[in-house]
Design a protein around this motif. Structure first.
Motif, short mmCIF file in Angstrom:
data_model
loop_
_atom_site.label_atom_id
_atom_site.label_comp_id
_atom_site.label_asym_id
_atom_site.label_seq_id
_atom_site.Cartn_x
_atom_site.Cartn_y
_atom_site.Cartn_z
N PHE A 298 3.88 -56.26 8.83
CA PHE A 298 2.65 -55.52 8.56
C PHE A 298 2.85 -54.42 7.53
CE2 PHE A 298 1.87 -57.26 12.82
CZ PHE A 298 0.74 -57.98 12.53
N GLY A 299 4.07 -54.16 7.14
CA GLY A 299 4.34 -53.18 6.09
C GLY A 299 3.81 -51.81 6.41
N PHE A 300 2.97 -51.30 5.52
CA PHE A 300 2.43 -49.95 5.66
C PHE A 300 1.05 -49.93 6.30
CE2 PHE A 300 5.82 -48.97 2.80
CZ PHE A 300 6.13 -47.65 3.08
N LYS A 301 0.67 -50.99 6.98
CA LYS A 301 -0.65 -51.01 7.62
C LYS A 301 -0.75 -49.94 8.70
CE LYS A 301 -4.71 -52.65 7.86
NZ LYS A 301 -5.61 -52.41 6.75
N GLY A 302 0.33 -49.68 9.40
CA GLY A 302 0.33 -48.61 10.41
C GLY A 302 0.13 -47.25 9.78
N CYS A 303 0.74 -47.02 8.63
CA CYS A 303 0.55 -45.76 7.92
C CYS A 303 -0.89 -45.61 7.45
CB CYS A 303 1.49 -45.67 6.73
SG CYS A 303 3.21 -45.56 7.16
N ASP A 304 -1.48 -46.72 7.01
CA ASP A 304 -2.87 -46.70 6.57
C ASP A 304 -3.80 -46.34 7.72
OD1 ASP A 304 -5.12 -47.11 4.92
OD2 ASP A 304 -5.26 -49.20 5.54
N THR A 305 -3.56 -46.93 8.87
CA THR A 305 -4.37 -46.64 10.05
C THR A 305 -4.18 -45.19 10.50
OG1 THR A 305 -4.13 -48.94 10.72
CG2 THR A 305 -4.89 -47.40 12.39
N ALA A 306 -2.94 -44.72 10.47
CA ALA A 306 -2.67 -43.33 10.87
C ALA A 306 -3.33 -42.34 9.92
CB ALA A 306 -1.17 -43.09 10.92
N MET A 307 -3.27 -42.62 8.61
CA MET A 307 -3.90 -41.71 7.65
C MET A 307 -5.41 -41.67 7.84
SD MET A 307 -1.82 -42.26 4.13
CE MET A 307 -2.64 -40.95 3.28
N GLY B 146 -6.75 -34.26 1.30
CA GLY B 146 -6.52 -35.37 2.22
C GLY B 146 -7.35 -36.58 1.88
N LYS B 147 -8.61 -36.38 1.50
CA LYS B 147 -9.47 -37.50 1.10
C LYS B 147 -8.92 -38.19 -0.15
CE LYS B 147 -13.80 -35.79 3.00
NZ LYS B 147 -15.15 -35.31 2.69
N LEU B 148 -8.45 -37.41 -1.09
CA LEU B 148 -7.88 -37.98 -2.31
C LEU B 148 -6.62 -38.77 -2.00
CD1 LEU B 148 -7.88 -38.16 -5.42
CD2 LEU B 148 -6.49 -36.08 -5.41
N LEU B 149 -5.76 -38.22 -1.17
CA LEU B 149 -4.54 -38.91 -0.79
C LEU B 149 -4.83 -40.20 -0.05
CD1 LEU B 149 -1.45 -38.62 -0.85
CD2 LEU B 149 -1.61 -37.47 1.33
N LEU B 150 -5.80 -40.19 0.84
CA LEU B 150 -6.18 -41.39 1.58
C LEU B 150 -6.73 -42.46 0.63
CD1 LEU B 150 -6.65 -42.87 4.28
CD2 LEU B 150 -8.91 -41.82 4.32
N ALA B 151 -7.56 -42.07 -0.33
CA ALA B 151 -8.12 -43.03 -1.27
C ALA B 151 -7.03 -43.66 -2.13
CB ALA B 151 -9.16 -42.35 -2.15
N GLN B 152 -6.07 -42.86 -2.58
CA GLN B 152 -4.99 -43.39 -3.38
C GLN B 152 -4.10 -44.32 -2.57
OE1 GLN B 152 -3.12 -39.88 -4.96
NE2 GLN B 152 -4.47 -39.83 -6.74
N PHE B 153 -3.84 -43.98 -1.33
CA PHE B 153 -3.00 -44.82 -0.48
C PHE B 153 -3.69 -46.15 -0.19
CE2 PHE B 153 -1.07 -46.19 3.52
CZ PHE B 153 0.26 -46.12 3.16
N LYS B 154 -5.00 -46.11 0.03
CA LYS B 154 -5.74 -47.35 0.27
C LYS B 154 -5.71 -48.27 -0.94
CE LYS B 154 -8.86 -46.27 3.99
NZ LYS B 154 -8.43 -47.37 4.83
N GLU B 155 -5.71 -47.71 -2.15
CA GLU B 155 -5.61 -48.54 -3.34
C GLU B 155 -4.24 -49.19 -3.45
OE1 GLU B 155 -6.71 -46.64 -6.95
OE2 GLU B 155 -8.73 -46.17 -6.25
#
Length: 64
Positions: free
Chosen positions: A48-57, A16-25
């Motif tokens: 806002f695009g994927f900002k909601g997904c970023d916040t949820a992750m 999950g940490k790896l996935l979050l880091a990749q998504f943030k990039e």
């Protein structure tokens, strides 16, 4: 059984940490090699695009 489940929990946390880091990039406008910030389709002030997904992750990772 408990050792196997604990190791599975640890692996899921690292994954999950790896996935979050990749998504943030990908979402970050400075690191994604020319893609629009937050992967918005049009004006970044209106979409806002994927900002909601970023916040949820980020929220899910804090729980994990």
């Amino acid at each position: 059984m408990s050792i196997a489940m604990d190791q599975t929990r640890q692996v899921m946390g690292v994954w999950g940490k790896l996935l979050l880091a990749q998504f943030k990039e990908v979402v970050n406008g400075k690191l994604n090699f020319g893609l629009p910030a937050n992967l918005s389709g049009c004006d970044i002030n209106l979409d806002f695009g994927f900002k909601g997904c970023d916040t949820a992750m980020a929220s899910y990772m804090s729980d994990a």
